[in-house]
Design an enzyme around this catalytic site. Structure first.
Site, PDB file in Angstrom:
ATOM      1  N   CYS A 152      17.704  52.793  75.376  1.00 12.69           N
ATOM      2  CA  CYS A 152      16.864  52.610  76.567  1.00 12.69           C
ATOM      3  C   CYS A 152      16.212  51.226  76.608  1.00 12.69           C
ATOM      4  O   CYS A 152      16.182  50.572  77.647  1.00 12.69           O
ATOM      5  CB  CYS A 152      15.778  53.686  76.611  1.00 12.69           C
ATOM      6  SG  CYS A 152      16.392  55.366  76.744  1.00 12.69           S
ATOM      7  N   VAL A 156      16.515  48.694  79.737  1.00 15.49           N
ATOM      8  CA  VAL A 156      15.371  48.453  80.621  1.00 15.49           C
ATOM      9  C   VAL A 156      15.133  46.958  80.804  1.00 15.49           C
ATOM     10  O   VAL A 156      14.832  46.495  81.910  1.00 15.49           O
ATOM     11  CB  VAL A 156      14.107  49.150  80.072  1.00 15.49           C
ATOM     12  CG1 VAL A 156      12.862  48.667  80.796  1.00 15.49           C
ATOM     13  CG2 VAL A 156      14.233  50.661  80.220  1.00 15.49           C
TER      14      VAL A 156
END
Length: 509
Positions: A152, A156
């Site tokens: 993640c 991001v």
């Protein structure tokens, strides 16, 4: 105070000790725990149809998801190739989770490294972490290929894997000819089956060495396969029909390796040469559809290959798989497989009376659920609740078509994108005779008092089930064994009071 190493307690016993009982009591008081009567009252309400409607109305909350995240699948795809080191561009905690998750299921060490991203990398980007990580990984572990995926954090902030790997080559920290396939695998979308697909496509695209002529082989893609017995069964079937085939991501030796007294970081797997030549095969057969969607589409469009999906779970689907291979190769189905089929049919006939008309719930990955449904409908089991968290429209349409084709699938309902707390409401309001799913269903088993047959991934609380097969005629017998004996075990637990619940004293079943 010195500890006696000869009296180390298992955690089951440990938490029953006085100091832990006191700790738990203080914790309840500190957290303002409601009274036992109030807890019981609310617990009973959560079993109602009223609560079920509220439960199914929620949108912004997931409770006990029945799926893993994308990098988990990417790792499983990577370790099935010769000398391949998975590299996770993200934090150390993430890669530790993926390794642990796989290790707890397979009871084998799973090697993977990370770029060890921290707060600095989150602000300034992970380029230096990637370059240093690739340099160290290659220097220490000497892989033949490094397969990179993301977590993640990297997604991001938008790290560009292609340019990062290119910079590492320009800096000379890794050889120019070292294959480094990469896949963007954000955990906040999709699931482990998507991560598997993305990594598989990247590996095959990176290695592909397209030629003008076919090599005459057939590729087999097992998909996110967590039963190593299935890989052995597949190899047996291929050999029996005399098929010249390549298994794309052969994890058998990596995830079910023999103990020969020496540690090996890399085990046998699909050779990089065979993987590179797979683009020249005359066809590819996938044993799972939804873990290989993008990979199959690439093979069909770019490689101009014939692509098929066969899930050989149960008798009919195994028949179709073998007849398809026979047609493609011109080789007859050997007598030995006919005998195996006959044994499976005989076993199913012996046990049919115990399964026919039983109702069931099932949860898991799309392809696993489809395979189990195929088998259960052949046995006359009536599926009621089919729950797939990592669902998609194609799966739901396929599942409904299969259910509609059988008289035993008429009362079934397919629940896509739902979690195990949804399944709890379904089981309390519309109970079934048994359910099938992974280890996370054990608390539903205790709460709802519905037997759990452990089929799928992950299975943490039972050992060695991953060594068995679920495909082929032998796999059909294993499925029959698990389901039928699970039902009989539950029956024994319900009839264990002599003269009260055990009236017939039935010793022969």
């Amino acid at each position: 105070m010195a500890q006696n190493v000869n009296k180390i307690k298992d955690h089951v016993e440990l938490f029953h000790q006085p100091e832990y009982k006191e700790l738990f009591a203080n914790k309840k008081q500190f957290e303002g725990m409601p009274t036992a009567e109030k807890v019981k009252e609310v617990a009973e309400w959560t079993k109602s149809w009223e609560y079920r409607e509220k439960n199914f109305a929620r949108e912004a909350l997931t409770v006990n998801p029945a799926k893993g995240c994308q990098p988990l699948g990417a790792l499983l795809a990577a370790v099935g190739f010769e000398g391949t080191l998975p590299f996770v561009h993200g934090s150390q905690g993430c890669v530790s989770y993926f390794r642990t998750h796989l290790t707890r299921h397979f009871k084998e060490p799973v090697s993977a490294v990370s770029s060890s991203m921290t707060e600095n990398a989150a602000v300034f980007g992970g380029l230096s972490n990637m370059v240093d990580g690739l340099q160290n990984a290659y220097a220490l572990y000497k892989p033949k290929m490094i397969a990179v995926c993301t977590t993640c954090m990297a997604e991001v902030i938008g790290d560009d894997l292609g340019s990062f790997i290119g910079n590492a080559r320009v800096d000379g920290v890794i050889p120019q000819d070292l294959p480094i396939p990469f896949a963007h695998t954000p955990s906040f979308v999709g699931s482990h089956v998507n991560g598997y697909d993305h990594m598989m496509k990247s590996i095959l695209t990176t290695l592909a060495n397209k030629k003008d002529t076919s090599n005459g082989k057939i590729n087999f893609m097992p998909g996110f396969e967590t039963y190593m017995g299935n890989l052995r069964e597949l190899k047996k079937l291929i050999a029996a029909l005399g098929v010249d085939g390549t298994i794309l991501s052969d994890t058998e030796m990596y995830l079910d390796s023999p103990n020969l007294g020496e540690f090996s970081m890399y085990h046998e797997g699909t050779s990089l040469e065979d993987a590179a030549d797979s683009c020249n095969a005359k066809a590819t057969i996938a044993l799972q559809a939804y873990t290989t969607t993008k990979t199959l589409a690439h093979m069909k469009k770019k490689w101009k290959q014939e692509t098929l999906v066969h899930r050989p779970w149960g008798i009919k689907a195994t028949d179709e798989f073998l007849m398809s291979l026979s047609k493609m190769t011109g080789n007859p189905i050997p007598k030995e497989l006919e005998i195996e089929r006959g044994r499976a049919v005989d076993a199913m006939t012996d046990t049919q009376a115990w399964l026919h008309g039983k109702t069931s719930a099932i949860f898991g990955d799309p392809d696993t659920v489809m395979g189990v449904l195929q088998f259960m409908l052949e046995m006359g089991v009536e599926p009621v609740h089919i729950l797939v968290h990592n669902s998609n429209d194609e799966f739901e349409e396929e599942a409904r078509e299969l259910l509609a084709s059988s008289p035993y699938g008429q009362q079934a309902t397919v629940w896509g994108y739902k979690d195990l707390w949804h399944l709890r409401s379904l089981l309390f309001t519309e109970p079934v005779d048994f359910m099938i799913g992974n280890s996370y269903g054990k608390y539903l088993e205790r709460d709802c008092e519905i037997p759990l047959i452990r089929i799928g991934y992950p299975i943490f609380d039972r050992h060695h089930l991953h060594r068995y097969s679920t495909i082929g005629y032998g796999g059909a017998i294993n499925l029959l064994n698990w389901i039928a004996n699970g039902i009989l075990d539950a029956l024994d637990r319900k009839t264990d009071i002599a003269g009260e619940t055990d009236i017939s004293f039935d010793l022969v079943r």
